[in-house]
Design an enzyme around this catalytic site. Structure first.
Site, PDB file in Angstrom:
ATOM      1  N   LYS A  38      55.267  26.985   4.602  1.00 18.49           N
ATOM      2  CA  LYS A  38      55.048  27.689   3.365  1.00 18.49           C
ATOM      3  C   LYS A  38      54.049  26.708   2.539  1.00 18.49           C
ATOM      4  O   LYS A  38      53.767  25.492   2.852  1.00 18.49           O
ATOM      5  CB  LYS A  38      56.545  27.564   2.494  1.00 18.49           C
ATOM      6  CG  LYS A  38      56.986  26.335   2.223  1.00 18.49           C
ATOM      7  CD  LYS A  38      58.387  26.168   1.782  1.00 18.49           C
ATOM      8  CE  LYS A  38      58.863  25.109   1.703  1.00 18.49           C
ATOM      9  NZ  LYS A  38      60.622  24.858   1.601  1.00 18.49           N
ATOM     10  N   TYR A 264      36.398  12.257 -21.612  1.00 22.06           N
ATOM     11  CA  TYR A 264      37.166  13.173 -22.954  1.00 22.06           C
ATOM     12  C   TYR A 264      37.943  12.153 -23.708  1.00 22.06           C
ATOM     13  O   TYR A 264      38.732  11.465 -23.127  1.00 22.06           O
ATOM     14  CB  TYR A 264      37.776  14.221 -22.473  1.00 22.06           C
ATOM     15  CG  TYR A 264      36.797  15.218 -22.033  1.00 22.06           C
ATOM     16  CD1 TYR A 264      35.686  15.798 -22.739  1.00 22.06           C
ATOM     17  CD2 TYR A 264      37.092  16.017 -20.781  1.00 22.06           C
ATOM     18  CE1 TYR A 264      34.990  16.713 -22.369  1.00 22.06           C
ATOM     19  CE2 TYR A 264      36.359  17.014 -20.272  1.00 22.06           C
ATOM     20  CZ  TYR A 264      35.189  17.400 -21.106  1.00 22.06           C
ATOM     21  OH  TYR A 264      34.399  18.258 -20.593  1.00 22.06           O
TER      22      TYR A 264
HETATM   23  C1  LIG Z   1      61.130  23.499   2.186  1.00 22.25           C
HETATM   24  C2  LIG Z   1      62.086  23.789   3.105  1.00 22.25           C
HETATM   25  C3  LIG Z   1      62.652  23.000   4.338  1.00 22.25           C
HETATM   26  C4  LIG Z   1      61.747  21.866   4.667  1.00 22.25           C
HETATM   27  O1  LIG Z   1      62.101  20.745   3.944  1.00 22.25           O
HETATM   28  P1  LIG Z   1      61.270  19.135   4.280  1.00 22.25           P
HETATM   29  O2  LIG Z   1      61.960  18.108   3.451  1.00 22.25           O
HETATM   30  O3  LIG Z   1      59.960  19.562   3.827  1.00 22.25           O
HETATM   31  O4  LIG Z   1      61.469  18.796   5.912  1.00 22.25           O
HETATM   32  C5  LIG Z   1      63.767  23.346   4.703  1.00 22.25           C
HETATM   33  N1  LIG Z   1      64.421  24.276   4.531  1.00 22.25           N
HETATM   34  C6  LIG Z   1      64.352  25.055   3.413  1.00 22.25           C
HETATM   35  C7  LIG Z   1      65.340  25.991   2.949  1.00 22.25           C
HETATM   36  C8  LIG Z   1      63.183  24.604   2.489  1.00 22.25           C
HETATM   37  O5  LIG Z   1      62.970  25.571   1.471  1.00 22.25           O
END
Ligand SMILES: *Cc1c(COP(=O)(O)O)cnc(C)c1O
Length: 369
Positions: A38, A264
């Protein structure tokens, strides 16, 4: 490693393969592996990462939203893709692209059954998400009867897996809470098997879960951050390789006198003669203002240089006093030194947020095959 000539996020595909093999070595040979890609594979470029993982033989992918799954399919990814957080408004697109929804509430189950029926589906693959303590997304334990009732006599969908997500798998002070989540998950999965009359496969662990709770691997694990090189603890980090290196170059060097200001709001004020370098990246590239004003360092030829003053939209300034360097020289923002984890910690955040925030304006380059 090639020398940067502008701001680039260099993605090391060999490091990705190393991390994948390392994580696989921590799970049973029968346990499947879901790669979580993702958010552009946590900022690392979703398509190249997914194609590499597919070539390495990964079993499943997970994305958050339907449009991410569509992008993977358009790039030719054939591996099954779980969409963790779909909305009814994209269910027909999800089906058109052969993506598999997480069904996480009675409303989502009802709406998905409706769309599957309208589109004439039978046995469409779906996954049931249960809440066991994160209190974010998922059915409650006592929804099992409702689910079984809603599915009775319906053949539009099949339940391929049941899953939940740990709230604090990286925090061993929360071990008792996590063990409680594992117990409730097991109970839910057993109740479902009985009510459904078949056994969907089970998955619970994220990266830190793989490390800390090997007894709860069930049939599959879901890893994101570990693939990208971070294990949420020093001992594991030492065995993983960071996939992303954010590099840039020095655009210009200024020599300033005592009591001059930089940037800034004149937020930095020099106490002596200083040498300041301006770099072509800023908060619009994902280096937020939290990193300004002396908290955070980058490296120039391996030497530490602090980010000074306010981070601008397209520029940051660093103090290179005493460092041998010239305009055009390379600067490492994060990678091996500092690591993304160490860089993020200076602003009270975590590697996940830092790497996933590197904006799409930053060019991605790739090393390894
Ligand atoms: C993002 C996510 C993961 C991955 O978790 P990591 O800590 O990056 O390994 C796994 N399961 C779900 C439901 C997630 O949303």
């Amino acid at each position: 490693m090639s020398k940067a000539t502008e701001t680039v996020l260099e993605i090391d595909l060999d490091a990705l393969a190393h991390n994948y093999r390392f994580l696989r070595s921590r799970i049973g040979s029968e346990t499947q592996f879901m790669g979580v890609v993702k958010a552009f594979a946590y900022g690392n470029d979703m398509l190249r990462i997914a194609l590499k993982l597919e070539a390495l033989g990964i079993d499943y992918f997970a994305v958050a939203y339907v449009k991410e799954g569509v992008a993977l399919r358009n790039a030719g990814v054939k591996t099954p893709i779980l969409v963790l957080h779909p909305q009814p408004s994209n269910f027909s697109e999800l089906i058109a692209y052969g993506l598999e929804p997480s069904l996480y509430s009675p409303r989502i189950l009802r709406e998905f059954l409706e769309t599957a029926k309208e589109l004439g589906q039978t046995d469409y693959p779906t996954h049931l998400k249960f809440n066991t303590g994160l209190n974010r997304l998922g059915f409650w334990e006592n929804d099992v009867d409702h689910i079984a009732g809603a599915l009775k006599g319906r053949d539009e969908i099949k339940i391929c897996s049941v899953f939940s997500h740990l709230a604090a798998s990286e925090d061993l002070r929360e071990r008792e809470f996590t063990l409680g989540q594992i117990t409730s998950f097991r109970k839910i999965a057993e109740a479902l098997d009985e009510k459904l009359g078949h056994s969907p496969f089970r998955h619970l662990l994220n990266t830190s879960g793989i490390i800390n709770y090997p007894e709860a691997q069930f049939n599959m694990v879901r890893s994101g951050i570990g693939l990208y090189g971070f294990g949420n603890e020093a001992e594991i980090d030492a065995q993983l390789k960071p996939v992303a290196t954010l590099k840039t170059i020095i655009s210009q060097i200024h020599k300033i006198e005592p009591a001059e200001s930089v940037g800034y709001n004149r937020a930095y004020s020099s106490e002596g003669y200083r040498t300041i370098a301006t770099l072509p990246l800023g908060h619009a590239d994902g280096i937020s203002r939290q990193y300004g004003n002396g908290k955070t360092y980058v490296t120039v030829g391996g030497e530490k240089a602090c980010i000074i003053g306010n981070v601008c939209m397209d520029m940051i300034m660093i103090d290179i006093s005493g460092i041998e360097c010239r305009e055009g020289d390379e600067v490492v923002i994060f990678g091996k030194n500092p690591t993304a984890e160490a860089f993020a910690a200076t602003a009270g955040t975590i590697s996940y947020e830092l790497i996933a925030s590197i904006s799409q304006r930053v060019k991605r380059t790739f090393i390894g095959v």
